[in-house]
Design an enzyme around this catalytic site. Structure first.
Site: not given
Length: 333
Positions: A91-93, A250, A254, A256
Site C-alpha cells: 500500500c503506497g499511501h 481512494d 494511490c 501503488t
C-alpha cells in the site's frame, strides 16, 4: 473502563487517505516472510483486521498498517497492510504514513535532512527516503517494488456497460486502467455514485473473466482496483478516480496505482525513464513519480518506480474491546 483487547495506534493521513498505524498490541504473526505472514493473517486474523478498520472504530474507506518485526536483515520494520477489502500485498499511501509515523515517533533512528527507512512488505522490500526538518517528516519518497503491465487493450463485457477496454498493470496491487470518458461518465464528484458502481461492475467482471495473477507469487491475484482516468490524462499529468471493492474511493492519488500507471505508460512507449510524472487524486491531491530503471519479474518486463508524497499525524489512540461489546469484530453497513 474494561477491555479484553488493547491495541495502540498512531493515525495519519496521506494526501487525504487515512492510515491507522498499529504500534503495539499485536503479537508477531507466524511466517518466515512477510508474504507468508500475510497469508496467515488472511486465514486466521481477519477478525483483527475488521476490528481495526470497520465500524464502529473505522469507516467504509479506512485503511491501516500493522507493524511487525522484519523477516529480513536489511529491513527496519515489517508491515502488514489492512483495509476494508482485506490484507494487501503493498500500500503506497500507507507506506508513506508508516514512514512518517516511524520518524515522528522516534521508532527509527532519525537523521536530517534525510532518514532512510527500509520496510519488509508482503510484496517485497520497499525503501522510504524521508525528508526531515526539525524532527518533522516533510515528504516521503518511496522506491516501490517492481511494476509491470500485464495486459494492454484487454476487453471485458460488463453488465449494464457493454464491452469495456482496459489495461491491467501491477504496482504492488493489480489495477484495471480505464478511460472514464469511454463509459460516457464525467470526471465529476457529483457523479461519484455512478463512477463507483461502474468500477465495482468492471472489477467483478474482470475477476470473473480473466483474473490477474502475479507471475512470481500466485497469492497476489485478483482486481479490486479500477483506475478511471480523467479526460486529458497523459504521461506528464494524470487525474484519476480510484474505485475499490467493496465500495469506496481512494482519497489519495494511490501510491501503488501511481506505480501501475507509470508501468502502463512505459509499456505503451509514452513515459521514458527519469521523467517526472504527476498523478492527481479525485480530491485534487498529488503524488509525483518517476521510473528509475528497468527490470524483470518472472520473465515479464518491469520497471523500478519511485514516487513522493506527504503524510500528517492526526491522532493517537488505544483501541479497546469491552467484553460485552456486541460488535467484537466490527460491522459493515
Amino acid at each position: 473502563m474494561r477491555s479484553v483487547r488493547t491495541i495502540s495506534a498512531v493515525d495519519s493521513h496521506t494526501e487525504g487517505m487515512p492510515t491507522r498505524v498499529v504500534t503495539a498490541g499485536v503479537a508477531p504473526v507466524p511466517g518466515d516472510t512477510m508474504a507468508e505472514r500475510r497469508r496467515h493473517a488472511m486465514e486466521h486474523l481477519d477478525p483483527l483486521r475488521r476490528f481495526l478498520v470497520d465500524e464502529p472504530r473505522g469507516h467504509p474507506a479506512m485503511s491501516g498498517a500493522i507493524l511487525q518485526p522484519p523477516t529480513r536483515a536489511d529491513a527496519d520494520w515489517g508491515v502488514l497492510y489492512i483495509e476494508v477489502s482485506g490484507f494487501l500485498p503493498m500500500c503506497g499511501h500507507g507506506t508513506i504514513g508508516v514512514a512518517t509515523v516511524l520518524v515522528e515517533t522516534g521508532m527509527v533512528t532519525v537523521t536530517e535532512p534525510e532518514t532512510v527507512v527500509r520496510l519488509d512488505t508482503p510484496a517485497g522490500l520497499v525503501e522510504a527516503r524521508v525528508t526531515v526538518r526539525d524532527g518533522v517528516a516533510e515528504q516521503v519518497t518511496l522506491r516501490n517494488v517492481d511494476a509491470f503491465a500485464l495486459e494492454l487493450d484487454a476487453k471485458v463485457t460488463v453488465p449494464g456497460l457493454g464491452e469495456v477496454r482496459y489495461d491491467m498493470a501491477y504496482g504492488g496491487n493489480f489495477y484495471a486502467i480505464v478511460d472514464l470518458a469511454s463509459l460516457g461518465l464525467p470526471f465529476d464528484r457529483a457523479r461519484k455514485d455512478d463512477i463507483l458502481a461502474a468500477g465495482l461492475a468492471i472489477s467483478e467482471a474482470v475477476d470473473a473473466h480473466s483474473p490477474p495473477v502475479h507471475p512470481a507469487d500466485p497469492a497476489i491475484r485478483g482486481c479490486k482496483h479500477v483506475q478511471f482516468l480523467a479526460p486529458g490524462s497523459d504521461a506528464r499529468h494524470s487525474r484519476n478516480a480510484m474505485a475499490i471493492r467493496p465500495g469506496w474511493f481512494d482519497r489519495s492519488p494511490c501510491g501503488t496505482g501511481t506505480c501501475a500507471r507509470m508501468a502502463q505508460l512505459h509499456a505503451r512507449g509514452e513515459l521514458a525513464l527519469d521523467t517526472e510524472f504527476v498523478n492527481e487524486s479525485f480530491i485534487g491531491t498529488r503524488f509525483t513519480g518517476r521510473l528509475v530503471g528497468t527490470s524483470e519479474v518472472a520473465g515479464v518486463p518491469a520497471v523500478v518506480p519511485e514516487f513522493s508524497g506527504r503524510a500528517w499525524i492526526t491522532g493517537t489512540a488505544n483501541y479497546l474491546l469491552d467484553p460485552a461489546d456486541p460488535f467484537p469484530n466490527g460491522f459493515v453497513l
